[in-house]
Design an enzyme around this catalytic site. Structure first.
Site, mmCIF file in Angstrom:
data_model
loop_
_atom_site.group_PDB
_atom_site.id
_atom_site.type_symbol
_atom_site.label_atom_id
_atom_site.label_comp_id
_atom_site.label_asym_id
_atom_site.label_seq_id
_atom_site.Cartn_x
_atom_site.Cartn_y
_atom_site.Cartn_z
ATOM 1 N N HIS A 221 1.077 -1.527 -0.046
ATOM 2 C CA HIS A 221 -0.121 -0.262 0.163
ATOM 3 C C HIS A 221 0.661 1.353 0.000
ATOM 4 C CE1 HIS A 221 -3.527 2.521 0.575
ATOM 5 N NE2 HIS A 221 -3.715 2.020 1.181
ATOM 6 N N HIS A 269 -1.884 -2.912 -9.941
ATOM 7 C CA HIS A 269 -3.405 -1.907 -9.587
ATOM 8 C C HIS A 269 -3.970 -2.717 -8.776
ATOM 9 C CE1 HIS A 269 -6.040 0.967 -7.208
ATOM 10 N NE2 HIS A 269 -4.628 1.550 -6.935
ATOM 11 N N ASP A 320 2.965 5.953 -6.305
ATOM 12 C CA ASP A 320 3.613 5.631 -6.151
ATOM 13 C C ASP A 320 4.909 5.784 -6.734
ATOM 14 O OD1 ASP A 320 3.186 5.553 -3.274
ATOM 15 O OD2 ASP A 320 2.129 3.376 -3.396
HETATM 16 N N1 COA Z 1 6.108 -6.595 -10.004
HETATM 17 C C1 COA Z 1 5.684 -7.126 -10.214
HETATM 18 N N2 COA Z 1 4.855 -8.527 -11.030
HETATM 19 C C2 COA Z 1 3.262 -7.786 -10.427
HETATM 20 C C3 COA Z 1 3.175 -6.886 -9.893
HETATM 21 C C4 COA Z 1 4.610 -5.627 -9.526
HETATM 22 N N3 COA Z 1 4.771 -4.479 -9.102
HETATM 23 N N4 COA Z 1 1.872 -6.002 -9.965
HETATM 24 C C5 COA Z 1 1.588 -7.216 -9.727
HETATM 25 N N5 COA Z 1 2.127 -8.291 -10.868
HETATM 26 C C6 COA Z 1 2.090 -9.613 -11.506
HETATM 27 C C7 COA Z 1 1.803 -10.410 -10.442
HETATM 28 O O1 COA Z 1 3.159 -10.960 -10.098
HETATM 29 C C8 COA Z 1 0.231 -11.525 -10.722
HETATM 30 O O2 COA Z 1 1.358 -12.550 -11.655
HETATM 31 P P1 COA Z 1 0.485 -13.769 -11.994
HETATM 32 O O3 COA Z 1 -0.093 -14.271 -11.842
HETATM 33 O O4 COA Z 1 1.914 -14.370 -12.871
HETATM 34 O O5 COA Z 1 1.552 -14.470 -10.654
HETATM 35 C C9 COA Z 1 -0.484 -10.746 -11.356
HETATM 36 O O6 COA Z 1 0.680 -9.227 -11.587
HETATM 37 C C10 COA Z 1 -1.074 -10.438 -10.961
HETATM 38 O O7 COA Z 1 -0.699 -9.605 -9.334
HETATM 39 P P2 COA Z 1 -1.625 -9.942 -8.156
HETATM 40 O O8 COA Z 1 -0.665 -9.307 -7.158
HETATM 41 O O9 COA Z 1 -2.198 -10.849 -7.591
HETATM 42 O O10 COA Z 1 -2.684 -8.177 -8.329
HETATM 43 P P3 COA Z 1 -3.029 -7.978 -7.203
HETATM 44 O O11 COA Z 1 -4.656 -6.894 -7.585
HETATM 45 O O12 COA Z 1 -3.743 -8.340 -5.908
HETATM 46 O O13 COA Z 1 -2.447 -6.493 -6.462
HETATM 47 C C11 COA Z 1 -0.902 -5.342 -5.829
HETATM 48 C C12 COA Z 1 -2.487 -5.006 -6.648
HETATM 49 C C13 COA Z 1 -0.774 -3.765 -5.830
HETATM 50 C C14 COA Z 1 -0.990 -5.335 -4.943
HETATM 51 C C15 COA Z 1 0.260 -5.599 -6.398
HETATM 52 O O14 COA Z 1 0.301 -5.066 -8.270
HETATM 53 C C16 COA Z 1 1.034 -5.138 -5.900
HETATM 54 O O15 COA Z 1 2.124 -5.607 -5.459
HETATM 55 N N6 COA Z 1 2.167 -3.632 -6.228
HETATM 56 C C17 COA Z 1 3.529 -3.450 -6.019
HETATM 57 C C18 COA Z 1 2.861 -2.806 -4.857
HETATM 58 C C19 COA Z 1 2.853 -1.086 -4.768
HETATM 59 O O16 COA Z 1 3.251 -0.959 -5.860
HETATM 60 N N7 COA Z 1 1.505 -0.834 -4.109
HETATM 61 C C20 COA Z 1 0.479 0.140 -4.730
HETATM 62 C C21 COA Z 1 -0.799 -0.125 -4.737
HETATM 63 S S1 COA Z 1 -1.060 1.906 -5.255
#
Ligand code: COA
Length: 377
Positions: A221, A269, A320
């Site tokens: 987050h 996201h 971010d």
């Molecule tokens: N880097 C690498 N791979 C990523 C990624 C990232 N930042 N964000 C998503 N992915 C990939 C995941 O590995 C997953 O791949 P897979 O299906 O091959 O396993 C797929 O994309 C889906 O990701 P997931 O984490 O399940 O989606 P989500 O909707 O739960 O995630 C976040 C949303 C924000 C938690 C996720 O994108 C993330 O962890 N981002 C990094 C943290 C961040 O920047 N947070 C700020 C948000 S405003």
């Protein structure tokens, strides 16, 4: 019977809100109906705060009244300062922010008064004083003395003044203001939902905000803005490098990171799948800072990571991503970035707390038990 599980509550619509609307189809974000880009282009952060709390833009009298209030509530309460001084210099600044809000709540005469008027007063006070918490914490970590707030400066100018002890140039103030407006509100994200869960138990506002800060700390987050800078640091920041060389190194780093299946913070996201509505505006602010400080190589790192991630996985940056290097260029330590996010999000959290209270239902989902069958001693 197998229940349908919505892991991470993904896709679950938990309640109505009139505070903001995130539309992933059109990549848009509206605060009380207004596109956030328009607000960031035209309004002070103080005006946006009033819009989030009141639902409408302030009249000039309402605005002046709030500006007077805000300017007279900026100083750090000595009890909060003493509490901060008890915390080690190597604890995370989010721990300081969380503790400060908790101490403010414990000492607040209206702590248990949850009338709309008392709640709004407490929200405005938190808004006004939180910059002093961040600024003092940043300074004490550098062995510097507290700088008192100045009444002749606006919110953003004063925030930078208290942090760095000098008046910030207009370009920097403006980029900072834009970041505050963009970070202010984003519907039912994890920290806002946390604040609403706590409020739903009829606990007090400071408890809800303290809990929200805990949720914001995590790198999935708010902590992502810091993590972005750690990525840049891991790749290596060299102001003497050309933009092209920096981009090439960043690209190679990203390819390696993705091959190792690393999650790279600042990308992706839960709601936006084709671009975060706030990124273009924040990127403009970052561009202005890069130009102001003459640090094109940082943009090289930025572009290299973004294009490599786009090519490999088609995952786009979130807010971010541009915010981290913007705060870095302004001179904040990396660990202070998420507390800056708190300062902004206090507005959204407290608007949601008021909305939750006005039409409350205890938030208490069900779980599907998958432990051992009933057994006996
Ligand atoms: N880097 C690498 N791979 C990523 C990624 C990232 N930042 N964000 C998503 N992915 C990939 C995941 O590995 C997953 O791949 P897979 O299906 O091959 O396993 C797929 O994309 C889906 O990701 P997931 O984490 O399940 O989606 P989500 O909707 O739960 O995630 C976040 C949303 C924000 C938690 C996720 O994108 C993330 O962890 N981002 C990094 C943290 C961040 O920047 N947070 C700020 C948000 S405003």
């Amino acid at each position: 019977m197998t229940e349908q599980i919505y892991k991470g509550l993904a896709g679950v619509v938990a309640d109505h809100t009139a505070v903001s609307k995130v539309n992933p189809e059109s990549n848009s974000l509206l605060y009380r109906g207004y596109p956030v880009q328009e607000l960031a282009a035209a309004l002070s952060f103080e005006e946006v705060a009033l819009l989030l709390w009141n639902g409408e833009l302030p009249s000039s009298a309402e605005k002046q009244e709030f500006l007077d209030f805000e300017r007279s509530h900026r100083a750090l309460d000595p009890r909060v300062r003493s509490a901060i001084d008890l915390l080690p210099l190597d604890c995370h600044p989010m721990d300081v922010g969380r503790t400060a809000v908790s101490v403010l709540g414990a000492n607040h005469p209206l702590s248990e008064d949850s009338s709309p008027e008392a709640e709004l007063t407490k929200a405005k006070e938190l808004f006004a004083v939180f910059p002093a918490v961040v600024a003092y914490d940043q300074r004490r970590r550098r062995g510097l003395e507290l700088v008192e707030p100045r009444q002749d400066l606006d919110y953003s100018q004063n925030f930078l003044w208290m942090t760095f002890g000098e008046e910030a140039p207009e370009e920097v103030v403006d980029a900072f203001r834009v970041s505050m407006v963009l970070y202010a509100e984003h519907s039912f994200n994890a920290s806002t939902f946390t604040a609403r869960v706590v409020t739903s138990t009829l606990a007090d506002l400071h408890s809800a905000v303290t809990a929200a800060i805990g949720a914001l700390k995590g790198p999935l987050h708010g902590g992502a803005n810091e993590a972005v800078m750690h990525t840049f640091e891991e790749i290596g920041i060299d102001p003497a490098e050309t933009r092209e060389d920096a981009a090439a190194r960043a690209k190679a780093w990203m390819e390696q990171a993705l091959a190792e299946k690393r999650k790279v913070m600042g990308f992706g996201h839960r709601v936006y799948k084709s671009g975060d509505s706030r990124v273009p505006t924040m990127k403009q602010a970052l561009d202005a800072m890069v130009e102001y400080y003459g640090r094109g190589e940082l943009m090289g790192l930025y572009d290299g990571l973004e294009s490599a991630m786009g090519e490999a996985k088609n995952i786009l940056p979130n807010l971010d991503y541009p915010a981290g290097p913007t705060y870095h260029l302004m001179g904040f330590d990396t660990e202070m970035f998420t507390p800056l996010f708190i300062a902004a999000r206090i507005t959204g959290w407290t608007a949601h707390i008021a909305e939750q209270r006005a039409n409350n239902a205890l938030i208490r989902p069900l779980s599907a038990y998958n432990g051992p069958d009933e057994r006996h001693l």
